[in-house]
Design an enzyme around this catalytic site. Structure first.
Site, PDB file in Angstrom:
ATOM      1  N   GLY A 139       0.825  -1.202   0.000  1.00  0.00           N
ATOM      2  CA  GLY A 139       0.000   0.000   0.000  1.00  0.00           C
ATOM      3  C   GLY A 139       0.859   1.252   0.000  1.00  0.00           C
ATOM      4  CB  SER A 140       0.187   4.618   1.326  1.00  0.00           C
ATOM      5  OG  SER A 140      -0.972   4.833   0.537  1.00  0.00           O
TER       6      SER A 140
END
Length: 224
Positions: free
Chosen positions: A41-42
């Site tokens: 993810g981020s």
């Protein structure tokens, strides 16, 4: 579930490693920090920033238009959590703009981003001295479609382990050198004499000290 890994970024020594499963499941012989993989993810955005700066496809204070929070790539919509307009690299990481990250990844291109991910240790075992290490998943760049490249910019479509992620960020923290993580610092015989002493292993410089400093500054802005 949660995993925590603490590394000394200058030596690669694992100072702490723990995992917890709120459902009470798990095997005491299974180490999720090393043996399990997940979409980062981020958390990949700091790595993307480092690769993009190193490849000179973006400058630290260059602005990227983030489309007001919605953007279409190859018929697929990418969304942000806010209606962001123009953001520089620090802003993209600070507010975690998926659109900004996707645009940087597309500017970087599949081959360069793939090489950067591999240089940071993704898609292969770190070589840590623990059993059953997973290598993660980073498909060859030739298989990436434009939407794959955009998604990889914000950490979807690839898989990493917690130890890989910690080792990658340690390379940014220490000025750009990837260190092999390790647990056993030394072993001693019954007489107290050392029979093994670990020597830290630097597997090469992956970003310049200047880029490492720039990314560290960006990451501090996230915390602050």
């Amino acid at each position: 579930r949660g995993i925590a890994v603490v590394l000394d970024p200058f030596s690669g020594e694992v100072l702490a490693m723990a995992s917890v499963d709120a459902n009470g499941a798990g095997d005491r012989l299974h180490n999720p920090a090393v043996q399990d993989v997940f979409e980062p993810g981020s958390t990949i955005k700091g790595i993307l920033a480092a690769v993009a700066l190193e490849e000179r496809v973006i400058r630290e204070h260059q602005k990227v238009y983030c489309e007001g929070g919605e953007w279409t790539v190859a018929g697929r919509q990418i969304h942000d959590h806010g209606h962001h307009q123009w953001l520089d690299l620090g802003g993209i990481v600070e507010v975690s703009s998926n659109i900004g990250a996707a645009k940087i990844a597309l500017s970087l291109g599949a081959e360069r981003y793939y090489r950067g991910l591999r240089a940071f240790g993704f898609g292969r075992p770190t070589g840590i001295d623990l059993p059953g290490e997973a290598g993660g998943i980073v498909r060859p760049a030739r298989t990436w479609q434009p939407i794959d490249l955009a998604n990889h910019g914000f950490g979807q479509g690839i898989a990493v382990s917690a130890i890989q992620l910690a080792a990658a960020y340690a390379a940014i923290a220490n000025g750009g050198v990837w260190m092999r993580p390790f647990v056993v610092k030394a072993a001693y015989g019954a007489d107290g004499n050392p029979i093994f002493v670990h020597t830290p292993q630097a597997l090469g410089r992956i970003i310049s000290p200047t880029v490492a400093h720039q990314v560290n500054t960006v990451l501090r802005s996230v915390v602050n």
